[in-house]
Design an enzyme around this catalytic site. Sequence first.
Site, PDB file in Angstrom:
ATOM      1  N   LYS A   1       0.828  -1.207   0.000  1.00  0.00           N
ATOM      2  CA  LYS A   1       0.000   0.000   0.000  1.00  0.00           C
ATOM      3  C   LYS A   1       0.868   1.266   0.000  1.00  0.00           C
ATOM      4  O   LYS A   1       2.068   1.211   0.221  1.00  0.00           O
ATOM      5  CB  LYS A   1      -0.959  -0.032   1.195  1.00  0.00           C
ATOM      6  CG  LYS A   1      -1.871  -1.276   1.211  1.00  0.00           C
ATOM      7  CD  LYS A   1      -2.857  -1.324   0.056  1.00  0.00           C
ATOM      8  CE  LYS A   1      -3.411  -2.689  -0.249  1.00  0.00           C
ATOM      9  NZ  LYS A   1      -4.399  -3.224   0.649  1.00  0.00           N
TER      10      LYS A   1
HETATM   11  C1  LIG Z   1      -5.373  -4.435   1.034  1.00  0.00           C
HETATM   12  C2  LIG Z   1      -6.853  -4.288   1.057  1.00  0.00           C
HETATM   13  C3  LIG Z   1      -7.629  -4.635   2.168  1.00  0.00           C
HETATM   14  C4  LIG Z   1      -7.059  -5.355   3.342  1.00  0.00           C
HETATM   15  O1  LIG Z   1      -6.047  -4.661   3.979  1.00  0.00           O
HETATM   16  P1  LIG Z   1      -5.194  -5.403   5.114  1.00  0.00           P
HETATM   17  O2  LIG Z   1      -4.501  -4.258   5.795  1.00  0.00           O
HETATM   18  O3  LIG Z   1      -4.261  -6.316   4.410  1.00  0.00           O
HETATM   19  O4  LIG Z   1      -6.139  -6.101   5.999  1.00  0.00           O
HETATM   20  C5  LIG Z   1      -8.977  -4.371   2.153  1.00  0.00           C
HETATM   21  N1  LIG Z   1      -9.571  -3.814   1.091  1.00  0.00           N
HETATM   22  C6  LIG Z   1      -8.871  -3.481  -0.017  1.00  0.00           C
HETATM   23  C7  LIG Z   1      -9.586  -2.848  -1.163  1.00  0.00           C
HETATM   24  C8  LIG Z   1      -7.500  -3.736  -0.088  1.00  0.00           C
HETATM   25  O5  LIG Z   1      -6.812  -3.427  -1.181  1.00  0.00           O
END
Ligand SMILES: *Cc1c(COP(=O)(O)O)cnc(C)c1O
Length: 390
Positions: free
Chosen positions: A191
């Site tokens: 991210k």
């Molecule tokens: C990465 C992601 C999540 C989950 O995030 P985590 O921090 O890994 O739990 C949820 N929704 C979307 C759209 C994502 O890209």
Amino acid sequence: MTHPPIRPRDRFLVFGAPQVGEAEIAEVVDTLRGGWWGTGPKAAEFERRFAAYVGGTHAVALGSCTAALHLSMLAAGIKPGDEVITTPLTFCATVNAIVHAGATPVLADVDPVTMNIDPEAIAARITPRTRALVVVHFAGRPCDMDAITALVAHHDLLLIEDCAHAIETTVAGRHAGTFGDFGAFSFYVTKNVSTGEGGMVIARDETAADRIRVLGLHGMSQDAWKRYGDEGYRHYDVVAAGFKSNMMDLQASIGLHQLARVEENWERRRAIWRRYDEAFADLPLTLPAAPAPDTRHGLHLYTLLVDPDVAPLGRDAFLDAMTRQGIGTGVQYRSIPEHPFYRERFGWHPDEWPHATTIGEQTVSIPLSAVLSDGDVADVIAATRRVLGA
Ligand SMILES: *Cc1c(COP(=O)(O)O)cnc(C)c1O
């Protein structure tokens, strides 16, 4: 099959590679030496700075965005029998959080151009049992928040924004995650801001934020930081069967310095984005739609649609060919109803959500991390053109 790369990179370009600075390395070392690794002052500082960045009021740092989504729904009192509408073009965690809250997920198709949930499709899925809406600002592009907030107000729904792609995203100057009751952010490795694993909730209501904090740490009435602080031992009460979803100071140590570079990194991704837009303009691909006026795109994913009727190969062959060129790629996402669990549990069939299904069959995400060098970007462009025979 063996297709030797025409000009292999000497190093495979990892998709979504994190950018690490000396500042977070030093901060992690400081935390390690300081002896307080768990949830403590650095997690609290990260909450304050994150809330200030997005202009939110109550921030709770958690172990993941998945926990942020799940605990938001629990704090809001979502319960079995409730329906929660979301998008079929998302990571499974969005839908799983609804399932774990005991509610019934209902999918509303996306707009084929913006790839975001379509307000008209939402309206068509609202029933007397609809309690909440979980919107995903896909790839960092904001959803149509005027239409969505109007629907939410009209039907008295709860609004949760999945901002896993959308830390930098704004609409009319207002940050994603502050339009509804809860904004859920992810700091997973790929991210835009990362803590390795981690998440954050921005809550409009202080009581709900407090409830999330309690639910995220075993349901204990006082957090462990206070429990072991220098004020001496204090008893805690367990007030709920909570979860283990707190963020450690070790994670926050990384996040504090990642957040400090969030704008700089967004600028870098914008420069890469523009190079891709120019370099691919003549190719038989669909490129990301131009951002809507008065919005800021978070620029998390640069997606190409590879339509086998237009391009010389299909999406999966494109993925394989890029791998052979030494370029890592991602698929965000095959649509939710493609997965066996949801089909079996809910009887869903992808044909019901044609736009998400088509995007899921054709989409490829190419590297867009701020860590990419100009040479890396040139390699991605060259590989893409070569794979398409251009
Ligand atoms: C990465 C992601 C999540 C989950 O995030 P985590 O921090 O890994 O739990 C949820 N929704 C979307 C759209 C994502 O890209």
